[in-house]
Design an enzyme around this catalytic site. Structure first.
Site, mmCIF file in Angstrom:
data_model
loop_
_atom_site.group_PDB
_atom_site.id
_atom_site.type_symbol
_atom_site.label_atom_id
_atom_site.label_comp_id
_atom_site.label_asym_id
_atom_site.label_seq_id
_atom_site.Cartn_x
_atom_site.Cartn_y
_atom_site.Cartn_z
ATOM 1 N N ASN A 134 -2.693 18.503 -59.138
ATOM 2 C CA ASN A 134 -3.075 17.539 -60.018
ATOM 3 C C ASN A 134 -2.746 16.016 -59.388
ATOM 4 O O ASN A 134 -3.459 15.022 -59.877
ATOM 5 C CB ASN A 134 -2.024 17.774 -61.106
ATOM 6 N N TYR A 179 -13.630 7.973 -54.841
ATOM 7 C CA TYR A 179 -13.150 8.764 -55.699
ATOM 8 C C TYR A 179 -13.922 10.107 -56.169
ATOM 9 O O TYR A 179 -13.822 11.056 -56.278
ATOM 10 C CB TYR A 179 -12.722 8.166 -57.008
ATOM 11 N N VAL A 188 -8.289 9.654 -69.441
ATOM 12 C CA VAL A 188 -7.125 10.334 -70.241
ATOM 13 C C VAL A 188 -6.264 9.133 -70.071
ATOM 14 O O VAL A 188 -6.146 8.164 -69.193
ATOM 15 C CB VAL A 188 -6.426 11.478 -69.356
HETATM 16 N N1 LIG Z 1 -6.372 9.284 -66.086
HETATM 17 C C1 LIG Z 1 -7.718 9.821 -66.144
HETATM 18 O O1 LIG Z 1 -8.487 9.266 -66.882
HETATM 19 C C2 LIG Z 1 -8.367 10.818 -65.097
HETATM 20 C C3 LIG Z 1 -9.451 11.369 -65.609
HETATM 21 C C4 LIG Z 1 -9.998 12.250 -64.632
HETATM 22 C C5 LIG Z 1 -9.204 12.945 -63.733
HETATM 23 N N2 LIG Z 1 -7.741 12.136 -63.609
HETATM 24 C C6 LIG Z 1 -7.132 13.067 -62.711
HETATM 25 O O2 LIG Z 1 -6.054 13.500 -63.059
HETATM 26 C C7 LIG Z 1 -4.986 13.597 -62.141
HETATM 27 C C8 LIG Z 1 -3.597 13.137 -62.808
HETATM 28 O O3 LIG Z 1 -3.907 11.666 -63.063
HETATM 29 P P1 LIG Z 1 -3.038 10.962 -64.191
HETATM 30 O O4 LIG Z 1 -4.224 10.606 -65.185
HETATM 31 O O5 LIG Z 1 -1.887 11.643 -64.753
HETATM 32 O O6 LIG Z 1 -2.461 9.474 -63.369
HETATM 33 P P2 LIG Z 1 -1.153 9.144 -63.157
HETATM 34 O O7 LIG Z 1 -1.344 8.020 -62.025
HETATM 35 O O8 LIG Z 1 -0.283 8.602 -64.014
HETATM 36 O O9 LIG Z 1 -0.456 10.419 -62.222
HETATM 37 C C9 LIG Z 1 -0.886 10.741 -60.949
HETATM 38 C C10 LIG Z 1 0.764 11.224 -60.286
HETATM 39 O O10 LIG Z 1 0.217 11.678 -58.899
HETATM 40 C C11 LIG Z 1 1.199 11.109 -58.044
HETATM 41 N N3 LIG Z 1 0.495 10.820 -56.507
HETATM 42 C C12 LIG Z 1 -0.365 9.940 -56.242
HETATM 43 N N4 LIG Z 1 -0.543 10.153 -55.008
HETATM 44 C C13 LIG Z 1 0.341 11.164 -54.748
HETATM 45 C C14 LIG Z 1 0.602 11.639 -53.243
HETATM 46 N N5 LIG Z 1 -0.101 11.186 -52.066
HETATM 47 N N6 LIG Z 1 1.534 12.660 -53.204
HETATM 48 C C15 LIG Z 1 2.300 13.101 -54.279
HETATM 49 N N7 LIG Z 1 1.958 12.536 -55.324
HETATM 50 C C16 LIG Z 1 0.867 11.668 -55.804
HETATM 51 C C17 LIG Z 1 1.601 9.624 -58.612
HETATM 52 O O11 LIG Z 1 2.467 9.016 -58.154
HETATM 53 C C18 LIG Z 1 1.447 9.966 -60.001
HETATM 54 O O12 LIG Z 1 2.821 10.283 -60.681
HETATM 55 C C19 LIG Z 1 -5.453 12.897 -60.963
HETATM 56 O O13 LIG Z 1 -5.821 13.856 -59.958
HETATM 57 C C20 LIG Z 1 -6.564 12.001 -61.315
HETATM 58 O O14 LIG Z 1 -7.445 11.712 -60.533
HETATM 59 C C21 LIG Z 1 -7.382 11.396 -64.273
#
Ligand SMILES: NC(=O)c1ccc[n+]([C@@H]2O[C@H](COP(=O)([O-])OP(=O)(O)OC[C@H]3O[C@@H](n4cnc5c(N)ncnc54)[C@H](O)[C@@H]3O)[C@@H](O)[C@H]2O)c1
Length: 275
Positions: free
Chosen positions: A105, A173, A206
């Site tokens: 994730n 991305y 999200v």
């Molecule tokens: N929030 C959105 O709108 C959305 C939409 C579609 C997909 N996503 C995807 O969902 C996933 C979760 O994102 P989120 O919304 O919870 O965002 P978020 O930023 O709250 O959480 C992402 C987490 O990943 C960790 N992270 C980032 N880079 C890292 C690395 N190199 N090694 C280890 N940990 C790392 C961060 O520290 C953070 O805690 C991501 O893959 C994101 O691309 C998010």
């Protein structure tokens, strides 16, 4: 009489678990009976324009999981670092005996130049390194003990609507999230003989700190033309909640989806179907 939980006795390996969707996935899987193995960077990447997670966030996840009565092995680490993931997977097997569920994730997002032609090499490397190479590293570290045990399992990779459609100004991305689909399709084929299922989830926007932050609001205010990158849901909702994605993850992790593999599951309020 006690009712058996759907993931009783399972162990789930969750990356990016300090906050946001990763934390919610960990908590949801723990409530369903799984012990949790968690990793998160808990630090800032230089080209990411919003505040990333901290060690306190990961501590909070640990407390929440322990509050469910399940166990958690949590570590600060970078998914771009295969060796760190391998050590964690080895330690997880030593502590819990096995891994059954993988949630790759962890991810990052960046914005700035309107044209993707202006994405610089450092930003490209951080986004693709985390979102694509990091997912490959996670699979490569956590899946071999699943194969060796021979009890099957479920691998859930977090893509995005940007893994289905092209979204403007974020070729890095978008490419990384399409790349995750390629990993899913290949590993669904390779791991099926081991009864290990591999699927992707594709969230629309999200409500987490990745998109619900002042830097992105300012960017949209300055570039209103970009807003339809995220405001195109068919259903009347702006941002969905992390739990909406966790419900899909729980389904894919459990035996309710035991013959579902190789699937791209949008949780996108109709975003990718919008005419
Ligand atoms: N929030 C959105 O709108 C959305 C939409 C579609 C997909 N996503 C995807 O969902 C996933 C979760 O994102 P989120 O919304 O919870 O965002 P978020 O930023 O709250 O959480 C992402 C987490 O990943 C960790 N992270 C980032 N880079 C890292 C690395 N190199 N090694 C280890 N940990 C790392 C961060 O520290 C953070 O805690 C991501 O893959 C994101 O691309 C998010």
């Amino acid at each position: 009489m006690s009712i058996e939980l759907p993931l009783e006795g399972k162990v789930a390996f969750v990356t990016g678990a300090a906050r946001g969707q990763g934390r919610q996935h960990a908590l949801t899987l723990a409530r369903a009976g799984a012990d949790i193995v968690a990793i998160d960077l808990c630090a800032q990447l230089p080209t990411v324009p919003y505040a990333m997670s901290t060690p306190d966030d990961l501590d909070e996840t640990v407390g929440l999981i322990e509050g469910t009565g399940r166990k958690i092995l949590a570590r600060v680490g970078d998914v771009r670092d295969f060796a760190a993931l391998k050590v964690l997977a080895d330690d997880a097997v030593e502590q819990f005996g096995h891994i059954d569920i993988v949630c790759a994730n962890a991810g990052v997002y960046s914005f700035g130049p309107i044209s993707s032609l202006d994405i610089d090499a450092e930003r490209w490397a951080e986004i693709v390194g985390t979102n694509l190479t990091g997912v490959f590293n996670t699979i490569k570290a956590a899946v071999p003990p699943m194969i060796e045990r021979g009890a099957g399992g479920s691998v859930i990779l977090t893509s995005s609507t940007a893994g289905i459609k092209g979204l403007r100004s974020m070729a890095d991305y978008t490419a990384s999230k399409h790349g995750v689909v390629g990993l899913m399709k290949t590993f669904a084929n390779e791991l099926a003989p081991h009864n290990i299922r591999v699927n992707t989830v594709h969230p629309t926007g999200v409500r987490t700190d990745m998109v619900d932050n002042p830097q992105l609001s300012d960017w949209y205010a300055a570039n209103p033309d970009m807003a339809n990158n995220v405001s195109g849901n068919l259903l009347p909702v702006d941002l969905v909640e992390a739990q909406d994605i966790s419900e899909a993850v729980l389904f894919l992790a459990s035996d309710s989806s035991r013959y579902i593999t190789g699937v791209q599951l949008p949780i996108d309020a109709g975003f990718t179907e919008k005419a």
